[in-house]
Scaffold this active site. Structure first.
Site, PDB file in Angstrom:
ATOM      1  N   GLN A 168      -6.164  -1.822   2.529  1.00  0.00           N
ATOM      2  CA  GLN A 168      -5.614  -1.664   3.870  1.00  0.00           C
ATOM      3  C   GLN A 168      -6.518  -0.728   4.675  1.00  0.00           C
ATOM      4  OE1 GLN A 168      -2.065   0.835   4.782  1.00  0.00           O
ATOM      5  NE2 GLN A 168      -1.102  -1.092   5.391  1.00  0.00           N
TER       6      GLN A 168
ATOM      7  N   PRO B 274       0.829  -1.217   0.000  1.00  0.00           N
ATOM      8  CA  PRO B 274       0.000   0.000   0.000  1.00  0.00           C
ATOM      9  C   PRO B 274       0.855   1.256   0.000  1.00  0.00           C
ATOM     10  CG  PRO B 274      -0.054  -1.085   2.144  1.00  0.00           C
ATOM     11  CD  PRO B 274       0.656  -2.012   1.226  1.00  0.00           C
TER      12      PRO B 274
ATOM     13  N   ALA C 183      -3.401   3.000   2.524  1.00  0.00           N
ATOM     14  CA  ALA C 183      -4.013   3.140   3.841  1.00  0.00           C
ATOM     15  C   ALA C 183      -5.302   3.940   3.708  1.00  0.00           C
ATOM     16  CB  ALA C 183      -3.050   3.828   4.797  1.00  0.00           C
TER      17      ALA C 183
ATOM     18  N   TYR D 179       0.958   4.583  13.372  1.00  0.00           N
ATOM     19  CA  TYR D 179      -0.460   4.931  13.365  1.00  0.00           C
ATOM     20  C   TYR D 179      -1.162   4.296  14.569  1.00  0.00           C
ATOM     21  CZ  TYR D 179       0.917   6.797   8.896  1.00  0.00           C
ATOM     22  OH  TYR D 179       1.568   7.518   7.927  1.00  0.00           O
TER      23      TYR D 179
ATOM     24  N   ARG E  49       8.298   1.191  -4.160  1.00  0.00           N
ATOM     25  CA  ARG E  49       8.885   2.148  -5.099  1.00  0.00           C
ATOM     26  C   ARG E  49       9.220   1.531  -6.453  1.00  0.00           C
ATOM     27  NH1 ARG E  49      10.323   3.767  -0.040  1.00  0.00           N
ATOM     28  NH2 ARG E  49      10.190   6.006   0.437  1.00  0.00           N
TER      29      ARG E  49
ATOM     30  N   ARG F  73      -0.389  -5.615   9.008  1.00  0.00           N
ATOM     31  CA  ARG F  73       0.929  -5.008   8.788  1.00  0.00           C
ATOM     32  C   ARG F  73       1.460  -4.526  10.127  1.00  0.00           C
ATOM     33  NH1 ARG F  73       3.472  -0.849   4.305  1.00  0.00           N
ATOM     34  NH2 ARG F  73       4.235  -2.826   3.473  1.00  0.00           N
TER      35      ARG F  73
ATOM     36  N   CYS G  85       0.341   5.506  -0.055  1.00  0.00           N
ATOM     37  CA  CYS G  85      -0.552   6.663  -0.018  1.00  0.00           C
ATOM     38  C   CYS G  85      -0.311   7.567  -1.222  1.00  0.00           C
ATOM     39  CB  CYS G  85      -0.350   7.447   1.266  1.00  0.00           C
ATOM     40  SG  CYS G  85      -0.945   6.591   2.736  1.00  0.00           S
TER      41      CYS G  85
ATOM     42  N   LEU H  23      13.170  -1.653   0.259  1.00  0.00           N
ATOM     43  CA  LEU H  23      14.254  -1.552  -0.721  1.00  0.00           C
ATOM     44  C   LEU H  23      14.564  -2.901  -1.364  1.00  0.00           C
ATOM     45  CD1 LEU H  23      16.666   1.019   0.991  1.00  0.00           C
ATOM     46  CD2 LEU H  23      14.825   1.419  -0.658  1.00  0.00           C
TER      47      LEU H  23
END
Length: 357
Positions: free
Chosen positions: A100, A24, A58, A182, A323, A229, A26, A300
């Site tokens: 999510q 996920p 999210a 969160y 990414r 998660r 944002c 990564l």
């Protein structure tokens, strides 16, 4: 060597075509919590690109649960109906459509990264009061109000209602966000949870709200694969640890959670992270081996052989990437070619570009 990355897996009866999934991410592009055309194109392209699971960003279970005013939500029927064609587009392209479910807690009501501002959005500029396990602000943000019993009951009810809407929208898999500082992570960590009641102190108490949320979501979605998660560590002295993550993962697995998405950090500004290729894989490996639960690794991981090696070494059961999917929405198609994996889900419109052996 047979590729594990491109081997299928079945989770609670749901078939997933491979183990290279979209984490996920944002987008900060919603309007009043409603996903837009951007979200449709953004998410559907990953399914065309061969992803096994596409996890939408999210998505707040309540207005006050948004990270920013531009976050997606699923607390209204309008939002549910806007998500429906997006979920359908992901499924039509052969991937699993996942959502999510999230509540940002004390890290809510913040300016999006696209803004020239930083920190909390003032109420008079469209922000809102935030809530947390304790009235302790994240550094540089507004002080939250401590949740009382009624407030925690509302959080649980909001996750339950969001689950029903997510299923009605057509999502096939749900993930509970208990990471990145969160709300649920805030309860888990002793750095953000200083309560002295039954929701603070011991590990069992700090995990209590997460357990209630898991129970509510599982009851509302008894047959749907459910992920959690976790941030496996706060990367800070006296904070949440990978050993605690493994213990709580075992507890929620007993309550019906099927898979664990292992990330890290995000709860305190003074965290000390040294990122590098696969820097969080050892955390996933620890949770997998200690708790005996299936996990995905993230962080990564941007190379096919790197991802394959993680699975071959038995450090994870799947790879969540982020990414690299943004850089190449056809990451899975490319990775299959690099690994020599024979897959049959190249889009027919693109098959002319399929590499020849």
């Amino acid at each position: 060597m047979t590729s594990l990355l491109f081997s299928p897996v079945t989770i609670r009866g749901l078939d997933v075509r491979n183990r290279l999934w979209v984490a996920p991410m944002c987008q900060y592009s919603a309007v009043e919590g409603v996903p837009q055309e951007w979200h449709h194109t953004h998410l559907a392209q990953f399914a065309s690109g061969g992803a096994g699971i596409v996890v939408a960003e999210a998505t707040a279970v309540s207005p006050e649960g948004r990270i920013s005013p531009e976050d997606t939500g699923i607390w209204t029927d309008e939002q549910r109906d806007a998500w429906a064609p997006i979920a359908a587009a992901i499924k039509a392209r052969g991937a699993v459509a996942a959502l999510q479910l999230a509540h940002a807690g004390r890290k809510a009501s913040t300016w999006s990264p696209f803004s020239d501002h930083h920190g909390s959005v003032p109420v008079e500029q469209g922000g809102w009061p935030t809530v947390a396990p304790s009235a302790i602000a994240f550094e540089g943000y507004a002080e939250p109000a401590q949740l009382d019993e009624a407030g925690m009951d509302r959080v649980v009810a909001d996750f339950e209602a969001a689950t029903h809407r997510a299923l009605d929208a057509g999502f096939e898999l749900l993930e509970i966000h208990a990471a990145h500082g969160y709300l649920l992570h805030q309860f888990l960590s002793p750095l953000s949870n200083l309560r002295t009641d039954e929701y603070g102190g011991s590990l069992e108490n700090r995990a209590r709200l997460l357990l209630r949320v898991v129970d509510a979501v599982r009851a509302a979605a008894p047959d749907v694969p459910l992920f959690v998660r976790f941030s496996a560590t706060d990367w800070a002295e006296g904070g949440w640890t990978v050993d605690e993550t493994a213990v709580v993962a075992g507890w929620v697995a007993e309550r019906g959670v099927d898979f664990f998405d292992i990330s890290s950090g995000g709860n305190v500004a003074h965290q000390r992270i040294v990122p590098g290729p696969g820097y969080q894989v050892h955390l996933a490996d620890h949770v997998r081996k200690t708790a005996g639960v299936p996990v995905s690794a993230v962080g990564l991981i941007d190379d096919a052989r790197q991802a394959e090696a993680v699975l071959q070494r038995g450090e994870a059961d799947a790879i969540m990437a982020a990414r690299e999917w943004l850089r190449d929405p056809h990451f899975a198609l490319r990775a299959a070619g690099e690994l020599g994996a024979d897959i049959d889900y190249w889009p027919k419109q693109y098959v002319r570009a399929r590499p020849r052996r």
